[in-house]
Design a protein around this motif. Structure first.
Motif, PDB file in Angstrom:
ATOM      1  N   ASN A  80       8.008   0.564  -3.875  1.00 51.23           N
ATOM      2  CA  ASN A  80       6.800   0.825  -3.081  1.00 51.23           C
ATOM      3  C   ASN A  80       6.450  -0.367  -2.209  1.00 51.23           C
ATOM      4  OD1 ASN A  80       6.357   3.446  -3.884  1.00 51.23           O
ATOM      5  ND2 ASN A  80       5.029   2.885  -5.588  1.00 51.23           N
ATOM      6  N   GLU A  81       6.578  -1.579  -2.751  1.00 49.12           N
ATOM      7  CA  GLU A  81       6.296  -2.780  -1.961  1.00 49.12           C
ATOM      8  C   GLU A  81       7.272  -2.911  -0.802  1.00 49.12           C
ATOM      9  OE1 GLU A  81       6.357  -6.025  -4.700  1.00 49.12           O
ATOM     10  OE2 GLU A  81       4.466  -5.433  -5.647  1.00 49.12           O
ATOM     11  N   THR A  84       6.304  -0.366   1.822  1.00 47.87           N
ATOM     12  CA  THR A  84       5.107  -0.796   2.545  1.00 47.87           C
ATOM     13  C   THR A  84       5.451  -1.890   3.547  1.00 47.87           C
ATOM     14  OG1 THR A  84       3.751  -0.243   0.629  1.00 47.87           O
ATOM     15  CG2 THR A  84       2.779  -1.709   2.265  1.00 47.87           C
ATOM     16  N   GLU A  88       5.098  -1.709   7.612  1.00 51.25           N
ATOM     17  CA  GLU A  88       4.319  -2.688   8.372  1.00 51.25           C
ATOM     18  C   GLU A  88       5.159  -3.309   9.489  1.00 51.25           C
ATOM     19  OE1 GLU A  88       2.814  -5.442   5.489  1.00 51.25           O
ATOM     20  OE2 GLU A  88       1.314  -4.027   4.733  1.00 51.25           O
TER      21      GLU A  88
END
Length: 195
Positions: A80-81, A84, A88
Motif C-alpha cells: 500500500n505504501e 501510494t 504521488e
C-alpha cells in the motif's frame, strides 16, 4: 379394561407431572442440594480443565496464525505504501507536465508565465488517460488575462527614452565637482566677482 388402562395412564401422568417439577427444580437449581452442587462443581471443574488443556494445545497454532496474519498485514502495508508513493509520483509528473504546458501557452501574453500556472487549477486540464486539454488552458488563460490585465505583457509600442548620463554638460569636460568644498569655493568666487 380399556377404561382401567386409561385410568392408570392418567394416574401415571399425574404422578409424573407432580415429580417433574421437583426434578426440574433440582436440575434448574443444583445449588439447593449440597450433594448435587458438589457433583455440578466437579463436572464444571473437569469441563474447565479440558478446555484449558485444549487451549494450551491450540496456543502454538494460534501464535503461528497470528504471525502469518501479521506478516501478511505488513506485506499489504508495504505494498500500500509503494502504491501510494507511485500514485504521488505520477500525480506530481502530471502536474509538472500541465504546468509546463500552461507556461508555454502563457508565454505569448503574460509577463510572467509562472503567475498563470500558479493561478490555475492544473488538475482540471488532464483527462483520465493523461491527455492535456490545450484548448481549455487557452480559454482559461484568456479569462485570467481579462481578470488580471496587469499580468499581461506591456505593449511593444515606442519605448520612452532613457536618460544617458554621459550626454550633456558632463560629457564635454565641463563637469563640476561633487565635492562640497569645491562647490562652496565656486559659489564664493562667483559672489566675489559679482561685487
Amino acid at each position: 379394561m380399556p377404561e382401567e388402562t386409561t385410568t392408570e395412564q392418567v394416574e401415571q401422568q399425574s404422578e409424573e407431572s407432580r415429580t417433574a417439577p421437583e426434578a426440574e427444580a433440582t436440575k434448574a437449581d443444583p445449588w439447593s442440594d449440597p450433594e448435587a452442587a458438589r457433583k455440578e462443581i466437579e463436572k464444571l471443574r473437569k469441563e474447565s480443565a479440558s478446555y484449558r488443556t485444549k487451549a494450551k494445545e491450540l496456543e502454538p497454532f494460534a501464535k503461528k496464525a497470528k504471525e502469518l496474519e501479521d506478516a501478511q498485514k505488513s506485506e499489504q502495508e508495504r505494498l500500500n505504501e509503494q502504491l501510494t508513493a507511485a500514485q504521488e509520483r505520477a500525480a506530481k509528473a502530471v502536474r509538472t507536465a500541465v504546468a509546463s504546458k500552461v507556461e508555454a501557452l502563457a508565454a505569448a501574453d503574460f509577463a510572467d508565465p509562472e503567475d498563470a500556472a500558479g493561478a490555475l487549477d492544473l488538475t482540471a486540464y488532464v483527462d483520465d488517460d493523461g491527455v492535456i486539454d490545450a484548448g481549455a488552458i487557452k480559454a482559461d488563460l484568456a479569462d485570467l488575462l481579462k481578470r488580471k490585465p496587469h499580468w499581461g505583457k506591456p505593449d511593444e509600442g515606442p519605448r520612452a527614452p532613457r536618460p544617458d548620463r554621459t550626454q550633456g554638460s558632463s560629457g564635454n569636460g565641463n563637469r563640476t565637482s561633487s565635492d562640497p568644498g569645491d562647490i562652496f569655493a565656486g559659489l564664493m568666487q562667483q559672489a566675489l566677482k559679482g561685487h
